[in-house]
Design a protein around this motif. Structure first.
Motif: not given
Lengths: 330, 254
Positions: A259-266, A270-282
């Motif tokens: 889910v984090m990967l899809v969220l950020g952009g597979a 950068w997509g993986a990084l952004a997805g992981a950060l945003i999902f977990q912080i949210f």
């Protein structure tokens, strides 16, 4: 675009992606370290999972392998590092090495099974591998602690100098350092001939075979690399939290990182990084603010993102960057 | 002339439908052969059999004397048996340069490298620039394939084929879908192929066939019904009935 006969290579110096990745991670790390000193334990866990998301990106984003069992690589490495530590290997760097090797081995084994197939059979097989590892972690309780988890992991000092403190300062900086190195190395790796060929295989595997590529061994190797990255994440989590539980090999973990990967952009680091950060912080903020309904809010966020940015949060950013670069060329 | 490729008694049936019946032919160094036949004659199937995409029910393929019938697609490519696709199969999300560079790097066995530069390696770059310039694609080098018109994608198919330095090149309707003003580029590129390689082209455009081919194979209902010079093909009774007849029928029907 100009119509000149010889196209200019893409703008930028050769090391730009690596340097910008390093700077971004250092910048984000500094924000975390100085502005949120009370949340370092959370941020350290976040880095461990971020490595797992990067690892998943390598097989899913770059090779198009569908998997819901990627926590296996992470969890096996976490257990391996934890068990090694309990049995006397306490040097954090050595424990990272144990995690790296365990993750790579698990990646190669999973990859050898999973990449033999495509589509739904592949997805089902990945779930099966994940469940098998989870069941083993539960059954081998003499080794793993079973459902109680593996505890008593007390690593030594980093480089013999910096002990792990209760504020997680050392753990955070140590994890950040690992993430930094991994991100820089992967930035280079995904742009190498090997990495480019993986993206080609994802696009059209028959075309790849028709230029003479044997696909299966490449996907297995990529799975090994991915396992190494996940293994580092698992080992870091074991070192920094001092416990390894069944959650680290669970199906939920596998699904959550997808889910984090899809969220950020597979398909983008950068997509993986952004997805992981945003999902977990949210998740962290919402869970603290509203312990009863936070899952609903996370669900709503995901639906919103899938509807408005189906290719992940990073896609519109990348499109904008490309457009700006082209404008610069004209 | 050196024999490069041989098909011997190739047969294949899909259920009751016999798509290849006892097909035998040879390709020698320097051959320029056109494979023609009415729609559904099994031309693309034959190419798929040659490349290893399909396995024949019967018969053998040899390359330079070695039996390659059991070889995988990739192994045949590494031996120099290269094809282009009738409907383009390209790495759609990559750039034009990446597409050609991957073929170049694969041919040169450097796609296992994990830390060196890829498309922008100076020697690789020089090579794809030359190939793209030949096909008039150089100004599109950094465009994503998915953004390009179909005709341009057909040219990239050919560019990838050239980049692999084939010994035997199979062109599946290379000019189909290419805009009229760009079609000569394809013929020009084929003209400039090294004279010692064998080229087999499936083509419906008889003008192109006559310009290109020194030998013509005619396939009808999976059987090879004619092999000979282009000038003789229209005179052959069986070909007229099987192939040109279908055009006449189509014309009278419309």
């Amino acid at each position: 675009m100009s119509d000149s006969a010889t196209p200019a290579p893409p703008r930028g110096l050769p090391m730009i992606p690596e340097a910008s990745g390093a700077l971004a991670i250092i910048g984000l790390g500094a924000i975390g370290y100085f502005l949120f000193p009370d949340d370092l334990a959370f941020l350290t866990r976040l880095i461990g999972i971020t490595l797992l998301v990067l690892s998943l990106d390598l097989v899913t984003g770059y090779c198009g392998v569908a998997t819901l069992g990627h926590a296996a690589q992470f969890g096996v490495a976490a257990y391996a590092a934890g068990i090694a530590c309990v049995r006397g290997v306490t040097d954090p760097i050595a424990l990272l090495g144990v995690g790296l090797v365990a993750g790579t081995m698990m990646g190669l084994i999973s990859g050898a099974l999973i990449t033999r197939f495509r589509g739904l059979p592949q997805l089902v097989l990945s779930i099966a591998v994940g469940q098998l590892v989870a069941a083993l972690a539960n059954k081998l309780s003499w080794l793993t602690g079973g459902s109680d988890g593996l505890s008593g992991i007390t690593p030594g000092k980093v480089f013999g100098l910096y002990g792990f403190d209760m504020y997680s300062r050392t753990a955070f900086l140590f994890s950040l350092g690992v993430l930094l190195i991994v991100f820089v190395v992967l930035s280079r790796f995904v742009r190498s001939p090997f990495g480019l060929m993986c993206r080609g295989i994802k696009d059209d595997d028959l075309r790849a075979r028709m230029i003479g590529v044997s696909i299966y061994p490449r996907l297995v190797v990529m799975y090994g690399v991915s396992g190494a990255v996940a293994g580092l994440g698992g080992a870091l989590t074991a070192i920094s939290t001092g416990v390894v539980g069944l959650d680290s090999v669970s199906f939920e973990r596998s699904a959550e990182v997808l889910v984090m990967l899809v969220l950020g952009g597979a398909g983008h680091l950068w997509g993986a990084l952004a997805g992981a950060l945003i999902f977990q912080i949210f998740e962290h903020i919402v869970a603290a603010a509203n312990p009863f309904h936070w899952m609903m809010l996370v669900g709503l966020l995901l639906i919103g993102i899938v509807v408005f940015a189906p290719r992940g949060l990073i896609a519109p950013v990348m499109a904008l960057a490309t457009r700006l670069a082209r404008k610069g060329d004209a | 002339m050196t024999e490069l490729f041989k098909a011997r008694n190739i047969s294949l049936a899909f259920g009751g439908l016999r798509v290849a019946q006892d097909v035998s032919f040879k390709l020698a160094a320097g051959d320029r052969v056109a494979l023609i036949g009415p729609n559904g004659a099994g031309k693309t199937t034959l190419v798929n059999l040659m490349t290893g995409d399909l396995a024949p029910g019967n018969g053998r393929f040899t390359m330079a004397g070695d039996d390659i019938t059991g070889f995988s697609i990739a192994e045949r490519v590494r031996r120099g048996l290269v094809r282009t696709f009738q409907t383009t199969r390209l790495f759609q999300t990559l750039t034009v340069a990446d597409n050609v560079a991957l073929a170049i790097m694969q041919r040169r066995r450097i796609t296992r490298r994990v830390f060196s530069a890829a498309t922008e390696r100076p020697d690789v770059r020089a090579e794809w620039l030359e190939i793209l310039a030949l096909l008039g694609l150089d100004r599109l080098a950094y465009r994503q394939v998915v953004e390009l018109a179909y005709g341009q994608q057909r040219l990239i198919e050919l560019a990838i084929g050239l980049a692999l330095h084939p010994k035997v090149l199979l062109l599946d309707e290379p000019a189909a879908g290419v805009p009229h003003d760009e079609a000569p580029k394809i013929l020009e590129a084929i003209d400039r192929l090294p004279p010692d390689i064998a080229v087999l082209m499936i083509e419906h455009d008889m003008d192109l066939v006559f310009k290109f081919a020194k030998r013509v194979l005619v396939l009808a209902a999976g059987r090879l019904i004619f092999e000979g010079a282009p000038s003789d093909v229209t005179a052959d009774h069986e070909v007229r009935r099987a192939y040109l007849g279908s055009y006449a029928d189509a014309r009278s029907a419309s």
